[in-house]
Design a protein around this motif. Structure first.
Motif, PDB file in Angstrom:
ATOM      1  N   GLU A  55       0.875  -1.346  -0.229  1.00 52.35           N
ATOM      2  CA  GLU A  55      -0.056   0.047   0.152  1.00 52.35           C
ATOM      3  C   GLU A  55       0.916   1.361  -0.051  1.00 52.35           C
ATOM      4  OE1 GLU A  55      -3.474  -0.009   0.011  1.00 52.35           O
ATOM      5  OE2 GLU A  55      -3.512  -2.180  -0.032  1.00 52.35           O
ATOM      6  N   GLU A  56       0.527   2.095  -0.991  1.00 50.40           N
ATOM      7  CA  GLU A  56       1.365   3.528  -0.989  1.00 50.40           C
ATOM      8  C   GLU A  56       1.228   4.438   0.287  1.00 50.40           C
ATOM      9  OE1 GLU A  56       1.278   5.587  -4.466  1.00 50.40           O
ATOM     10  OE2 GLU A  56       1.502   3.758  -5.834  1.00 50.40           O
ATOM     11  N   ASP A  57       0.044   4.347   0.697  1.00 50.62           N
ATOM     12  CA  ASP A  57      -0.396   5.477   2.129  1.00 50.62           C
ATOM     13  C   ASP A  57       0.015   4.791   3.429  1.00 50.62           C
ATOM     14  OD1 ASP A  57      -1.969   3.099   1.881  1.00 50.62           O
ATOM     15  OD2 ASP A  57      -3.691   4.436   2.821  1.00 50.62           O
ATOM     16  N   GLU A  58       0.605   3.773   3.299  1.00 56.24           N
ATOM     17  CA  GLU A  58       1.189   3.041   4.527  1.00 56.24           C
ATOM     18  C   GLU A  58       2.347   2.813   4.524  1.00 56.24           C
ATOM     19  OE1 GLU A  58       0.009  -0.967   7.208  1.00 56.24           O
ATOM     20  OE2 GLU A  58      -1.442  -0.131   5.989  1.00 56.24           O
ATOM     21  N   PRO A  59       3.197   3.474   5.296  1.00 56.47           N
ATOM     22  CA  PRO A  59       4.858   2.932   5.272  1.00 56.47           C
ATOM     23  C   PRO A  59       5.295   1.521   5.761  1.00 56.47           C
ATOM     24  CG  PRO A  59       4.295   4.486   7.360  1.00 56.47           C
ATOM     25  CD  PRO A  59       3.135   4.064   6.416  1.00 56.47           C
ATOM     26  N   LEU A  60       5.933   0.947   5.137  1.00 57.81           N
ATOM     27  CA  LEU A  60       6.561  -0.466   5.574  1.00 57.81           C
ATOM     28  C   LEU A  60       7.290  -0.421   6.821  1.00 57.81           C
ATOM     29  CD1 LEU A  60       6.591  -3.369   4.692  1.00 57.81           C
ATOM     30  CD2 LEU A  60       8.762  -2.981   3.515  1.00 57.81           C
TER      31      LEU A  60
END
Length: 154
Positions: A55-60
């Protein structure tokens, strides 16, 4: 000594290990998976493998706790937000800067409410379609009668 006791407690005794029918597993695996393709020689190749993009909005965050329970949203879900991860805190300048920014945002909301100003993001208001005046309609009719008009296909 303590670690050995903990490791022993985590092991499953052999009497409690479930017995699995390998023939039944093989039949299920053959039904659900596509057959592997044979290349030259005895090399078996797998089918197409696709990696999923995160997901782009959630940092890894590899060390984040992943809760196995997914709660249904309710009336409190709108005002609740998860606390920031240590990575998010460090990227935004630390706890002090986050507190200052939070205070500035709260003051801006209060000032906006006191002044009764318009929101920065406003909903779109549809306007009526443009209409031709009577003079423009006569000119368009005369233009079409002259044969220069092209009919639109709908």
């Amino acid at each position: 000594m303590m670690l050995a006791g903990m490791a022993q407690a985590q092991q499953v005794p052999p009497a409690q290990v479930p017995v699995v029918d390998t023939a039944a597993q093989a039949e299920v695996a053959q039904d659900t998976l596509p057959p592997p393709t044979q290349a030259d020689g005895n090399v078996t190749t797998l089918g197409e493998v696709r990696a999923l993009k995160p997901e782009e909005d959630e940092p890894l965050d590899l060390y984040r706790f992943k809760n196995p329970v997914q709660a249904q949203s309710n009336r409190f879900s709108k005002s609740w937000s998860e606390p920031p991860t240590p990575e998010q805190v460090s990227m935004s300048g630390g706890y002090l800067m986050m507190g200052i920014n939070y205070g500035l945002m709260a003051a801006a909301k209060g000032l906006h409410k006191l002044t009764n100003g318009r929101d920065q993001i406003q909903s779109a208001i549809a306007r009526p379609p443009p209409e031709l005046t009577e003079q423009q309609q006569r000119r368009a009719a005369a233009f079409c009668e002259a044969g220069d008009c092209v009919e639109e296909e709908r």
